[in-house]
Every structure is written in C-alpha cells, then in structure tokens.
Design an enzyme around this catalytic site. Structure first.
Site, PDB file in Angstrom:
ATOM      1  N   GLN A  78       0.846  -1.199   0.000  1.00 44.60           N
ATOM      2  CA  GLN A  78       0.000   0.000   0.000  1.00 44.60           C
ATOM      3  C   GLN A  78       0.876   1.242   0.000  1.00 44.60           C
ATOM      4  OE1 GLN A  78      -3.212   0.053   2.835  1.00 44.60           O
ATOM      5  NE2 GLN A  78      -3.758   2.129   2.307  1.00 44.60           N
ATOM      6  N   PHE A  79       1.197   1.729  -1.199  1.00 43.08           N
ATOM      7  CA  PHE A  79       2.093   2.879  -1.319  1.00 43.08           C
ATOM      8  C   PHE A  79       1.500   4.135  -0.692  1.00 43.08           C
ATOM      9  CE2 PHE A  79      -0.579   3.609  -4.999  1.00 43.08           C
ATOM     10  CZ  PHE A  79      -0.615   4.991  -5.127  1.00 43.08           C
ATOM     11  N   THR A  80       0.187   4.187  -0.508  1.00 44.10           N
ATOM     12  CA  THR A  80      -0.436   5.395   0.043  1.00 44.10           C
ATOM     13  C   THR A  80      -0.083   5.625   1.510  1.00 44.10           C
ATOM     14  OG1 THR A  80      -2.502   4.249   0.585  1.00 44.10           O
ATOM     15  CG2 THR A  80      -2.360   5.308  -1.593  1.00 44.10           C
TER      16      THR A  80
END
Length: 146
Positions: A78-80
């Site tokens: 989850q790059f966010t």
C-alpha cells in the site's frame, strides 16, 4: 518501511472480483517501501511483526504473538502509507519507493514471511485491490522501520 498492522478475525483481498489472498484470525499487514529502504529493513520489520505481542493470553492481556496463536498473516502492498498531506488537499506520494524498488522489497518481505511463518497470504503488488477485514479489538498498530 512503513507498516500498519490490524489484528483481524478474518481478512481477504480481491482483485477483479477474485480472492487472491485470505486468512482467518491473525494479522493484516499493510506495507509501504520508501526510497531509502533496504532488504535489511524488511528483515527487521518481519522479525518484529512475527514477535509483536498483540494477541490476548488466557488472562485477557496482550501477551501473545501471531506465531504464538498460530494466526494467519495477510501482507498487502500500500504505497499510500507514504502520503504527504502537509501541502494542499491532494496528497503527494513522492515519499513512496519507485515501483521497481517497492516490488522488490515487497517480494523480499513476502519470501521472508513465508520462510518463517506457516500461514502467509498476500495481495497483488500494484493492483487495484479490495481489502475486506473484520478488525478484532479493534487493534491497529502503525510501525516504521528505519
């Protein structure tokens, strides 16, 4: 590396309507690599996650790890998690590692987890995923390895 752990009664990840990873009771681990992250940091993170005592013992105290309770581990990229919301109303994700590095570290983390724990499922790196979970507690723990 940034991680958010959620103690779950169950969790699953779907891609395009198909389940790609699912666990019963255990931990959902959302993970994001940052540009300065290394394989050593991934190793440190998974070692900590597997030993973190956030499951209840017989007295109701958080004294057991996911390994102690033989729980599942669902690892989702989850790059966010690297979002920077300090300026304006649109988050910036420049704090996340480039895709190639992120994928390499995510896959390294998965391989480590699978060697050290019997029940490991995963999402699909870079995919549009739907994550379903029943948060147990709720217990949600943010972590950062440096």
């Amino acid at each position: 590396m940034i991680a958010v752990l959620q103690r779950v009664g169950e969790a699953r990840v779907e891609v395009g309507g198909a389940v790609v990873g699912a666990i019963g009771p255990g931990l959902l681990m959302l993970v994001c690599a940052e540009p300065a992250d290394t394989e050593a940091m991934a190793e440190k993170l998974i070692a900590k996650v597997l030993k973190l005592r956030i499951f209840s013992d017989d007295a109701g105290k958080m004294n057991r790890s996911v390994q102690d309770v033989a729980g599942g581990l669902l690892i989702v990229s989850q790059f966010t998690l690297a979002a920077d919301t300090s300026a304006g109303n649109r988050p910036s994700f420049t704090g996340a590692a480039p895709a190639e590095q992120g994928r390499r570290l995510y896959e390294h983390l998965l391989a480590l987890a699978r060697r050290q724990h019997p029940v490991v499922a995963s999402g699909e790196f870079g995919a549009d995923m739907q994550v379903h979970l029943v948060n147990d507690g709720p217990v949600t723990i943010p972590m950062r390895m440096a």
